[in-house]
Design an enzyme around this catalytic site. Sequence first.
Site, mmCIF file in Angstrom:
data_model
loop_
_atom_site.group_PDB
_atom_site.id
_atom_site.type_symbol
_atom_site.label_atom_id
_atom_site.label_comp_id
_atom_site.label_asym_id
_atom_site.label_seq_id
_atom_site.Cartn_x
_atom_site.Cartn_y
_atom_site.Cartn_z
ATOM 1 N N GLU A 1 0.720 -1.199 -0.121
ATOM 2 C CA GLU A 1 -0.066 0.036 -0.098
ATOM 3 C C GLU A 1 0.867 1.295 -0.144
ATOM 4 O OE1 GLU A 1 -1.827 0.506 4.179
ATOM 5 O OE2 GLU A 1 -1.788 -1.752 3.805
ATOM 6 N N CYS B 1 3.931 8.148 0.497
ATOM 7 C CA CYS B 1 4.592 7.410 1.317
ATOM 8 C C CYS B 1 4.687 5.950 0.706
ATOM 9 C CB CYS B 1 3.496 7.375 2.661
ATOM 10 S SG CYS B 1 3.992 6.383 3.872
ATOM 11 N N CYS C 1 7.476 -7.100 7.259
ATOM 12 C CA CYS C 1 8.517 -6.667 7.842
ATOM 13 C C CYS C 1 8.998 -7.706 8.934
ATOM 14 C CB CYS C 1 7.998 -5.252 8.705
ATOM 15 S SG CYS C 1 9.544 -4.705 9.502
ATOM 16 N N CYS D 1 7.708 -4.772 15.396
ATOM 17 C CA CYS D 1 7.166 -3.916 16.629
ATOM 18 C C CYS D 1 5.722 -4.189 16.958
ATOM 19 C CB CYS D 1 7.296 -2.508 15.781
ATOM 20 S SG CYS D 1 8.974 -2.094 15.124
ATOM 21 N N CYS E 1 2.531 -2.266 15.341
ATOM 22 C CA CYS E 1 2.470 -1.878 13.985
ATOM 23 C C CYS E 1 1.765 -3.092 13.187
ATOM 24 C CB CYS E 1 3.940 -1.729 13.405
ATOM 25 S SG CYS E 1 4.225 -1.511 11.613
ATOM 26 N N GLY F 1 7.382 -1.887 5.837
ATOM 27 C CA GLY F 1 8.954 -2.539 5.844
ATOM 28 C C GLY F 1 9.867 -1.613 6.514
ATOM 29 N N GLU F 2 11.158 -2.164 6.471
ATOM 30 C CA GLU F 2 12.201 -1.613 7.253
ATOM 31 C C GLU F 2 13.249 -1.061 6.089
ATOM 32 O OE1 GLU F 2 13.355 -0.002 9.955
ATOM 33 O OE2 GLU F 2 15.050 0.217 8.492
ATOM 34 N N SER G 1 12.913 6.608 7.126
ATOM 35 C CA SER G 1 12.474 6.390 8.415
ATOM 36 C C SER G 1 13.068 4.885 8.688
ATOM 37 C CB SER G 1 10.935 6.121 8.574
ATOM 38 O OG SER G 1 10.676 5.957 9.763
ATOM 39 N N SER H 1 12.796 5.875 14.534
ATOM 40 C CA SER H 1 11.483 5.561 15.343
ATOM 41 C C SER H 1 11.742 5.215 16.619
ATOM 42 C CB SER H 1 10.711 4.559 14.372
ATOM 43 O OG SER H 1 10.389 4.722 13.276
ATOM 44 N N LEU H 2 11.939 6.151 17.530
ATOM 45 C CA LEU H 2 12.417 5.915 18.982
ATOM 46 C C LEU H 2 11.305 5.323 19.669
ATOM 47 C CD1 LEU H 2 15.057 6.509 20.300
ATOM 48 C CD2 LEU H 2 14.212 8.775 20.784
ATOM 49 N N ASN I 1 -1.930 5.161 15.933
ATOM 50 C CA ASN I 1 -3.066 4.589 15.250
ATOM 51 C C ASN I 1 -3.406 3.067 16.105
ATOM 52 O OD1 ASN I 1 -4.075 5.878 12.864
ATOM 53 N ND2 ASN I 1 -1.812 5.823 12.373
ATOM 54 N N CYS J 1 -0.133 3.068 7.555
ATOM 55 C CA CYS J 1 0.315 1.915 6.728
ATOM 56 C C CYS J 1 0.321 0.292 7.203
ATOM 57 C CB CYS J 1 1.635 2.009 6.095
ATOM 58 S SG CYS J 1 1.846 3.414 4.956
HETATM 59 N N1 SAH Z 1 10.163 0.728 9.577
HETATM 60 C C1 SAH Z 1 10.392 2.125 9.338
HETATM 61 C C2 SAH Z 1 9.644 2.790 8.418
HETATM 62 C C3 SAH Z 1 8.099 2.282 8.325
HETATM 63 S S1 SAH Z 1 6.946 2.786 9.621
HETATM 64 C C4 SAH Z 1 10.303 2.402 10.623
HETATM 65 O O1 SAH Z 1 10.000 1.864 11.527
HETATM 66 O O2 SAH Z 1 10.685 3.550 10.919
HETATM 67 C C5 SAH Z 1 6.430 4.555 9.676
HETATM 68 C C6 SAH Z 1 6.307 5.025 10.853
HETATM 69 O O3 SAH Z 1 5.161 4.411 11.437
HETATM 70 C C7 SAH Z 1 7.509 4.631 11.965
HETATM 71 O O4 SAH Z 1 7.762 5.748 12.715
HETATM 72 C C8 SAH Z 1 6.455 3.567 12.833
HETATM 73 O O5 SAH Z 1 7.333 3.456 13.917
HETATM 74 C C9 SAH Z 1 5.199 4.315 12.875
HETATM 75 N N2 SAH Z 1 4.225 3.377 13.135
HETATM 76 C C10 SAH Z 1 4.104 2.026 12.989
HETATM 77 N N3 SAH Z 1 2.788 1.686 13.425
HETATM 78 C C11 SAH Z 1 2.182 2.784 13.950
HETATM 79 C C12 SAH Z 1 0.971 3.028 14.753
HETATM 80 N N4 SAH Z 1 0.103 1.849 14.857
HETATM 81 N N5 SAH Z 1 1.036 4.130 15.191
HETATM 82 C C13 SAH Z 1 1.576 5.280 14.879
HETATM 83 N N6 SAH Z 1 2.658 4.980 14.274
HETATM 84 C C14 SAH Z 1 3.123 3.789 13.778
HETATM 85 FE FE1 SF4 Z 2 8.672 -2.593 10.622
HETATM 86 FE FE2 SF4 Z 2 8.679 -0.045 11.168
HETATM 87 FE FE3 SF4 Z 2 6.201 -1.508 11.487
HETATM 88 FE FE4 SF4 Z 2 8.594 -1.791 13.018
HETATM 89 S S1 SF4 Z 2 7.510 0.307 12.577
HETATM 90 S S2 SF4 Z 2 7.156 -3.380 12.280
HETATM 91 S S3 SF4 Z 2 10.277 -1.678 11.717
HETATM 92 S S4 SF4 Z 2 7.554 -1.228 9.686
#
Ligand code: SAH
Ligand code: SF4
Length: 346
Positions: A92, A105, A112, A116, A119, A159-160, A191, A214-215, A290, A333
Amino acid sequence: MKKDIASMNFEELSAEFKEMGLPKFRATQVYDWLHKKCVASFEEMTNISKDLIAKLNDNFVIFSCTIEKKLVSRYDNTVKYLYSLPDGEYLECVVMDYKYGHTICVSTQVGCKMGCAFCASGIGGFKRQLAPSEILSQIYTAQRDLGLRISRIVLMGMGEPLDNFDNVMRFLELVSDEKGLNIGMRHISLSTSGIVPRIYDLLERNLQLTLSVSLHAPNDEIRSKIMPVNKSWNVDELLKACKIYGDKTSRRISFEYAMMKGVNDTPECARELGRKLKGVLCHINLIPANEVPEKGHERSSDNDIVKFKEILEKSGHTVTIRRTLGSDINASCGQLRREKIKEDLE
Ligand code: SAH
Ligand code: SF4
């Protein structure tokens, strides 16, 4: 095996054509059709003979996305696409309409590996890497469908990106090529969840893109619970890499912090984060998380988010609370693909 022509840079494509005995201007024409006019088939290349089209079809394939579903937000023109790929995988991407232009985006992997806790992208695990052409095609397909030009890119979809390093670097080379879309690195953000050795590799490329990290937590105790990657490279190692990255490139790093109720949103967390980020050239993005049904976390209250922001600002940081775009179309996403996979199983 047919070769993936839209992942080749101009030099590689020229070399292939030379080997086939084709004149150099053919490489220029085809590259232009692929990356400037963004066509999805050789048949659309109208200044190329039928014979040559047949020859190209024999040797090469143009990987492209097919639109399976398109959702347009009633609130803010955000468009979300669910694409399918020729092997039946889904991905997507989202196009956002900002004052300064359209931002897309894009996804860099199907699924992935990073796992996390909050996510949706990782649900169902990792499927495969995306080729450079498949990352590009997300943009080309959206541009064709919407009849507009994308001016900014964020690699924040599924994805990462640093776990698909070489393909992502080639994607960046192609998308910023003046013979292609020519989107400047300063208009691109990447990111990462914090694969520290790859952050150093990225630094060596000396690109002018914005690095987002993504901290999501101020310390190892919380971060390891929600981001398994933290067990390989902890907060100190990550922040050290970020500081070096910022110092060497003079580019401000953007820290992403998804606010989850009772997980990472207390005033104490804000104070600790403020202290840890002292001296790092950065910007902090607070994102109301989200809610993903399978994941169980809740979004922090607006009040807690504002309090968190104020504490960080008092410690000298620049902070924004990210607007939620396309909230009526599930624009974060991973969610649309998750629904599609569920539908297919039913
Ligand atoms: N894998 C990479 C890039 C894709 S995710 C990463 O993790 O940085 C893009 C952003 O969306 C990241 O900062 C991720 O932590 C955040 N994200 C993922 N799931 C989320 C959620 N449920 N609510 C808010 N942000 C989220
Ligand atoms: Fe992968 Fe980024 Fe989602 Fe973590 S936040 S599972 S690294 S896409």
